[in-house]
Design a protein around this motif. Structure first.
Motif, PDB file in Angstrom:
ATOM      1  N   GLU A  73       0.928  -1.041  -0.339  1.00 60.74           N
ATOM      2  CA  GLU A  73       0.336   0.143  -0.200  1.00 60.74           C
ATOM      3  C   GLU A  73       1.085   0.994  -0.105  1.00 60.74           C
ATOM      4  OE1 GLU A  73      -3.638  -0.606   2.882  1.00 60.74           O
ATOM      5  OE2 GLU A  73      -2.046  -1.250   3.883  1.00 60.74           O
ATOM      6  N   LEU A  74       0.514   2.413  -0.947  1.00 62.34           N
ATOM      7  CA  LEU A  74       1.333   3.116  -0.460  1.00 62.34           C
ATOM      8  C   LEU A  74       0.537   4.270  -0.109  1.00 62.34           C
ATOM      9  CD1 LEU A  74       3.629   5.301  -2.055  1.00 62.34           C
ATOM     10  CD2 LEU A  74       1.994   6.086  -3.529  1.00 62.34           C
ATOM     11  N   PHE A  75       0.736   4.909   1.192  1.00 59.75           N
ATOM     12  CA  PHE A  75       0.940   5.973   2.130  1.00 59.75           C
ATOM     13  C   PHE A  75       1.099   7.500   1.997  1.00 59.75           C
ATOM     14  CE2 PHE A  75      -0.959   2.495   4.515  1.00 59.75           C
ATOM     15  CZ  PHE A  75      -1.624   2.972   4.405  1.00 59.75           C
ATOM     16  N   ILE A  76       0.257   8.414   1.343  1.00 60.08           N
ATOM     17  CA  ILE A  76       1.466   9.670   1.207  1.00 60.08           C
ATOM     18  C   ILE A  76       0.250  10.241   2.140  1.00 60.08           C
ATOM     19  CG2 ILE A  76       2.052  11.538  -0.274  1.00 60.08           C
ATOM     20  CD1 ILE A  76       1.980   9.687  -2.596  1.00 60.08           C
ATOM     21  N   ASN A  77       1.098  11.468   2.880  1.00 63.41           N
ATOM     22  CA  ASN A  77       0.331  12.373   3.957  1.00 63.41           C
ATOM     23  C   ASN A  77      -0.585  11.675   4.947  1.00 63.41           C
ATOM     24  OD1 ASN A  77      -0.559  15.316   5.229  1.00 63.41           O
ATOM     25  ND2 ASN A  77      -2.479  14.928   3.389  1.00 63.41           N
ATOM     26  N   THR A  78      -0.342  10.450   5.344  1.00 62.57           N
ATOM     27  CA  THR A  78      -1.200   9.379   6.233  1.00 62.57           C
ATOM     28  C   THR A  78      -2.516   8.698   5.427  1.00 62.57           C
ATOM     29  OG1 THR A  78      -3.110  11.510   7.001  1.00 62.57           O
ATOM     30  CG2 THR A  78      -0.738  11.436   8.033  1.00 62.57           C
ATOM     31  N   TRP A  79      -2.475   9.339   4.027  1.00 65.27           N
ATOM     32  CA  TRP A  79      -3.751   8.289   3.791  1.00 65.27           C
ATOM     33  C   TRP A  79      -3.777   7.550   2.857  1.00 65.27           C
ATOM     34  CZ3 TRP A  79      -4.421  13.475   0.200  1.00 65.27           C
ATOM     35  CH2 TRP A  79      -5.489  14.834   1.614  1.00 65.27           C
ATOM     36  N   GLU A  80      -3.838   6.749   2.937  1.00 62.39           N
ATOM     37  CA  GLU A  80      -3.598   5.371   1.493  1.00 62.39           C
ATOM     38  C   GLU A  80      -4.166   5.389   0.534  1.00 62.39           C
ATOM     39  OE1 GLU A  80      -5.416   1.289  -0.100  1.00 62.39           O
ATOM     40  OE2 GLU A  80      -5.869   1.587   2.406  1.00 62.39           O
TER      41      GLU A  80
END
Length: 267
Positions: free
Chosen positions: A196-203
């Motif tokens: 899973e890619l997370f950016i800015n705490t979002w999946e």
């Protein structure tokens, strides 16, 4: 049919574009994608809406590494086209840490993240279910009836780690129990080939080396049916058409789903 809890109404909507796209791979189309509307009857907040848009793509003879390359390339390409920049702020927290997509994205396992932020080593300590439940109770994690150790690992990650993932990070080595459509890791059959890619705490996206063994898949579906009986609202039910397609023969395949709404919010 699904009942929208927050609005107290019935809807007739799909939850994924996945299985029909995989049937196309079986049928000989080696690269397929669809941009589509989905419905997941979960909570509502600033970054969750029960109805949302995704793009799912599948590539015959692809795997996790090819999905990672596509993902980094897609996000950088979209950012360049939209604003020709590589740094972004959190629209909900303008004073927060700037998000930098120019460098290679970090790759880390779920268990390593839990060890880093909670101090529990699920990778090297093979806890029994009772031991894992005790650890969950000590850390205020609610354990549901259908939970296995894998579900508890996932709950620890969601509770204590997701909020730390500001910079782009690929999370790897998910537990088998929460990944019913994913190939097992050859070196550790309790884990799967997934990120899973997370950016800015979002999946932002979810990718697999797709499970293409019909016998293994039937066993996973059977377990999912049991989970549903025990109250798991997110369980995947047995799909005979899909099992038949796998039995005809699906090549090794890489697959990924991106949440369009969150990518738009970020960029």
């Amino acid at each position: 049919i699904t009942h929208h809890n927050a609005l107290d109404r019935d809807f007739y909507l799909r939850i994924a574009t996945e299985l029909p796209l995989k049937r196309l791979i079986v049928g000989g189309l080696e690269k397929v994608y669809e941009i589509g509307r989905l419905f997941r009857n979960e909570g509502m907040d600033l970054t969750h809406n029960p109805e949302f848009t995704t793009i799912e793509l599948y590539e015959a003879y692809g795997d996790l590494s090819s999905m990672m390359k596509i993902t980094e390339g897609l996000i950088r390409f979209a950012a360049k086209k939209l604003g020709d920049k590589t740094e972004f702020m959190d629209i909900f927290n303008p004073e927060g840490e700037k998000i930098d997509i120019s460098k290679p994205f970090r790759v880390v396992t779920m268990c390593d993240m839990i060890k880093e932020y909670v101090g529990i080593d699920f990778k090297n300590n093979h806890y029994t279910l009772d031991e894992a439940k005790e650890l969950a109770a000590k850390h205020n994690i609610k354990v549901e009836k259908h939970f296995t150790v894998g579900h508890i690992i996932d709950a620890f990650f969601e509770t204590y780690c997701e909020e730390k993932l500001i910079q782009p990070t690929f999370i790897m080595d998910h537990p088998l129990a929460i990944s019913p459509l994913t190939k097992k890791k050859p070196t550790d059959p309790e884990k799967v080939e997934r990120f899973e890619l997370f950016i800015n705490t979002w999946e932002m996206c979810n990718a697999y080396s797709e499970l293409n063994d019909p016998i293994d898949q039937r066993e996973r579906f059977a377990q999912q049916d049991k989970n549903a009986e025990n109250g798991d609202e997110e369980a995947q039910h047995t799909d005979e058409d899909f099992l038949n397609a796998l039995a005809v023969g699906m090549p090794p395949t890489g697959g990924i789903g991106y949440g369009i709404d969150r990518l738009v919010m970020l960029l």
